[in-house]
Design an enzyme around this catalytic site. Sequence first.
Site, PDB file in Angstrom:
ATOM      1  N   ASP A  30       0.857  -1.186   0.000  1.00 44.69           N
ATOM      2  CA  ASP A  30       0.000   0.000   0.000  1.00 44.69           C
ATOM      3  C   ASP A  30       0.894   1.236   0.000  1.00 44.69           C
ATOM      4  OD1 ASP A  30      -3.267   0.316   0.994  1.00 44.69           O
ATOM      5  OD2 ASP A  30      -1.996   2.121   1.030  1.00 44.69           O
ATOM      6  N   GLU A 150     -18.538  -5.949   4.791  1.00 45.48           N
ATOM      7  CA  GLU A 150     -17.779  -5.518   5.967  1.00 45.48           C
ATOM      8  C   GLU A 150     -18.481  -6.064   7.207  1.00 45.48           C
ATOM      9  OE1 GLU A 150     -16.833  -1.305   5.990  1.00 45.48           O
ATOM     10  OE2 GLU A 150     -16.140  -1.457   3.922  1.00 45.48           O
ATOM     11  N   GLY A 259     -25.552   2.909   3.179  1.00 44.07           N
ATOM     12  CA  GLY A 259     -24.447   3.864   3.094  1.00 44.07           C
ATOM     13  C   GLY A 259     -23.162   3.083   2.920  1.00 44.07           C
ATOM     14  N   CYS A 262     -19.419   1.503  -0.487  1.00 46.79           N
ATOM     15  CA  CYS A 262     -19.712   0.749  -1.716  1.00 46.79           C
ATOM     16  C   CYS A 262     -21.054   1.120  -2.361  1.00 46.79           C
ATOM     17  CB  CYS A 262     -19.661  -0.747  -1.437  1.00 46.79           C
ATOM     18  SG  CYS A 262     -17.984  -1.318  -1.111  1.00 46.79           S
ATOM     19  N   LYS A 325     -22.853   0.491   9.357  1.00 46.88           N
ATOM     20  CA  LYS A 325     -23.496  -0.778   9.688  1.00 46.88           C
ATOM     21  C   LYS A 325     -22.789  -1.369  10.895  1.00 46.88           C
ATOM     22  CE  LYS A 325     -22.403  -4.442   7.265  1.00 46.88           C
ATOM     23  NZ  LYS A 325     -22.105  -5.406   6.202  1.00 46.88           N
ATOM     24  N   ARG A 332     -17.812   5.875   6.010  1.00 43.50           N
ATOM     25  CA  ARG A 332     -17.967   6.490   4.689  1.00 43.50           C
ATOM     26  C   ARG A 332     -19.462   6.549   4.341  1.00 43.50           C
ATOM     27  NH1 ARG A 332     -13.616   2.901   1.375  1.00 43.50           N
ATOM     28  NH2 ARG A 332     -14.533   1.314   2.718  1.00 43.50           N
TER      29      ARG A 332
HETATM   30  P1  NAD Z   1     -10.057   1.514   1.089  1.00 48.76           P
HETATM   31  O1  NAD Z   1     -10.086   2.957   0.808  1.00 48.76           O
HETATM   32  O2  NAD Z   1     -10.286   1.009   2.470  1.00 48.76           O
HETATM   33  O3  NAD Z   1      -8.641   0.934   0.610  1.00 48.76           O
HETATM   34  C1  NAD Z   1      -8.006   1.271  -0.565  1.00 48.76           C
HETATM   35  C2  NAD Z   1      -6.509   1.223  -0.300  1.00 48.76           C
HETATM   36  O4  NAD Z   1      -5.801   1.377  -1.535  1.00 48.76           O
HETATM   37  C3  NAD Z   1      -6.012   2.340   0.624  1.00 48.76           C
HETATM   38  O5  NAD Z   1      -5.345   1.777   1.731  1.00 48.76           O
HETATM   39  C4  NAD Z   1      -5.059   3.158  -0.263  1.00 48.76           C
HETATM   40  O6  NAD Z   1      -3.983   3.711   0.450  1.00 48.76           O
HETATM   41  C5  NAD Z   1      -4.612   2.105  -1.251  1.00 48.76           C
HETATM   42  N1  NAD Z   1      -4.041   2.639  -2.501  1.00 48.76           N
HETATM   43  C6  NAD Z   1      -4.483   3.668  -3.255  1.00 48.76           C
HETATM   44  N2  NAD Z   1      -3.699   3.822  -4.332  1.00 48.76           N
HETATM   45  C7  NAD Z   1      -2.745   2.868  -4.276  1.00 48.76           C
HETATM   46  C8  NAD Z   1      -1.660   2.493  -5.112  1.00 48.76           C
HETATM   47  N3  NAD Z   1      -1.419   3.133  -6.255  1.00 48.76           N
HETATM   48  N4  NAD Z   1      -0.896   1.458  -4.740  1.00 48.76           N
HETATM   49  C9  NAD Z   1      -1.126   0.785  -3.583  1.00 48.76           C
HETATM   50  N5  NAD Z   1      -2.143   1.088  -2.763  1.00 48.76           N
HETATM   51  C10 NAD Z   1      -2.958   2.116  -3.093  1.00 48.76           C
HETATM   52  O7  NAD Z   1     -11.117   0.856   0.083  1.00 48.76           O
HETATM   53  P2  NAD Z   1     -11.843  -0.568   0.199  1.00 48.76           P
HETATM   54  O8  NAD Z   1     -13.112  -0.440   0.951  1.00 48.76           O
HETATM   55  O9  NAD Z   1     -10.854  -1.596   0.603  1.00 48.76           O
HETATM   56  O10 NAD Z   1     -12.254  -0.796  -1.321  1.00 48.76           O
HETATM   57  C11 NAD Z   1     -11.317  -1.124  -2.313  1.00 48.76           C
HETATM   58  C12 NAD Z   1     -12.066  -1.549  -3.561  1.00 48.76           C
HETATM   59  O11 NAD Z   1     -12.808  -2.725  -3.270  1.00 48.76           O
HETATM   60  C13 NAD Z   1     -13.077  -0.531  -4.062  1.00 48.76           C
HETATM   61  O12 NAD Z   1     -13.147  -0.598  -5.454  1.00 48.76           O
HETATM   62  C14 NAD Z   1     -14.381  -1.025  -3.458  1.00 48.76           C
HETATM   63  O13 NAD Z   1     -15.492  -0.583  -4.183  1.00 48.76           O
HETATM   64  C15 NAD Z   1     -14.181  -2.522  -3.566  1.00 48.76           C
HETATM   65  N6  NAD Z   1     -14.947  -3.317  -2.602  1.00 48.76           N
HETATM   66  C16 NAD Z   1     -14.979  -2.946  -1.304  1.00 48.76           C
HETATM   67  C17 NAD Z   1     -15.711  -3.716  -0.413  1.00 48.76           C
HETATM   68  C18 NAD Z   1     -15.841  -3.301   1.027  1.00 48.76           C
HETATM   69  O14 NAD Z   1     -16.724  -3.850   1.709  1.00 48.76           O
HETATM   70  N7  NAD Z   1     -15.047  -2.378   1.522  1.00 48.76           N
HETATM   71  C19 NAD Z   1     -16.392  -4.858  -0.841  1.00 48.76           C
HETATM   72  C20 NAD Z   1     -16.282  -5.229  -2.182  1.00 48.76           C
HETATM   73  C21 NAD Z   1     -15.566  -4.436  -3.071  1.00 48.76           C
END
Ligand code: NAD
Length: 436
Positions: A30, A150, A259, A262, A325, A332
Amino acid sequence: MRMSVIGCGYLGAVHAAAMASIGHDVVGIDVDERKIAALASGAAPFFEPRLPELLAEGLGSGRLRFSSQMADAEGAQVHFVAVGTPQVAGGHAADLRFVEAAVDGLRPHLRPGDVVAGKSTVPVGTAARLAARVIDTGATLVWNPEFLREGWAVHDTLAPDRLVVGAEQDADGGRAVAVLRDAYAQAIDAGTPFLVTDLATAELVKGAANAFLATKISFINAMAEIAEASGADVALLADALGYDTRIGRRYLGAGIGFGGGCLPKDIRSFAARADELGRGEAVGFLREVDAINLRRRERAVRLVVDALGGLVFGRRIAVLGAAFKPFSDDIRDSPALDVAVRLRGLGADVVVTDPAAIDNASAAHPQLGYARDRDEALRDADAIVVVTEWDEYRRDLSPEHAGALVRGRVVVDGRSCLDAAAWRAAGWQYHGLGRR
Ligand code: NAD
């Protein structure tokens, strides 16, 4: 199998730890140095049940490492891309800068035969573009959308309802799918359906799944509006609908709506992409789904105002919940916090409590009052509003116990999660969205 996971947020950190727990050799990468330092020391940077145990086990076994250097992805056979895809500022589309930067950052470290597996939620068409960007490295890009919830993320990663992998229908695509089949062998052997699609379908499955879930929630909330206008009770309506096996009771809990990081941004980006494709009409209903959802927050505020005689200025209101939730600290686009902020905006003396999300909430909204202890939040309140259905409020808080702490026995149930009869019997004025 050696794997890298690029992006260690809610999705990526859990994915990395879960993959290590089933025997893979994983490096999580990350750009956020603080997050990486926390993870490397075994501290989960966010609240997610079972994640701390998995981190400890993975780090202890040596199968799990964390790094802020993309070069550490070198040598992995599969590179999962799990970076964020937030809503663009000032628009509804997804901001793809992070996914593009992650893939570009990975490029110099890819070897022929490597598989890049996108997990982030992206608009249809993104994967094909990214695949073209890595093709000269000899690596193959596939799309493997993530459906975890989540609060249940570890369970959902280890035992998903289904696995979907979209790939080009050529020899390289076939090889890449076989690699992912190996990576997920444990879940597949346990009976998890493994669906192979083209790239576009895999991207669309994720968008369509979230569109469906959001629609189901807004459907029952639309019924709550009708119930409010007609004197019906939406909770009884949902029970009666839910017995129909074609409908089902899940996601029919009326309340202040969805909310999180996602559903809201995903339905907006889905509609924005449909517009670009010239098919905006097909998903025009998603704008209504969004509007119904946002109206419910205002309705909850109105219930509080009305219950307090039309004015909340200076009144003390205990807001139970901040996370979007339960079992999460994610704030968010949290409807719970939105309700708290709106009440504060009307001059109420708001005290927010939450078992996990106080730190995130107070950093984002320092103007609100906070109490880590639930009972402290309840003390001398003129009204209480339940906005996140944590067990601490839904199951463990008795109306008698709460009644002994508050100044006024007024409760607004923003999640249809309290036993209205029990609260009324204990002398409370109970108000629920869409409830009699
Ligand atoms: P998040 O913001 O918690 O995490 C994203 C991470 O990516 C951050 O830690 C950020 O620092 C890192 N990042 C950004 N640019 C980067 C780069 N160039 N190289 C390395 N790391 C980098 O987001 P999230 O909730 O984990 O969601 C991530 C993706 O998964 C999104 O597309 C979301 O829609 C999808 N998603 C999330 C969930 C969920 O429940 N959170 C479920 C299914 C899908």
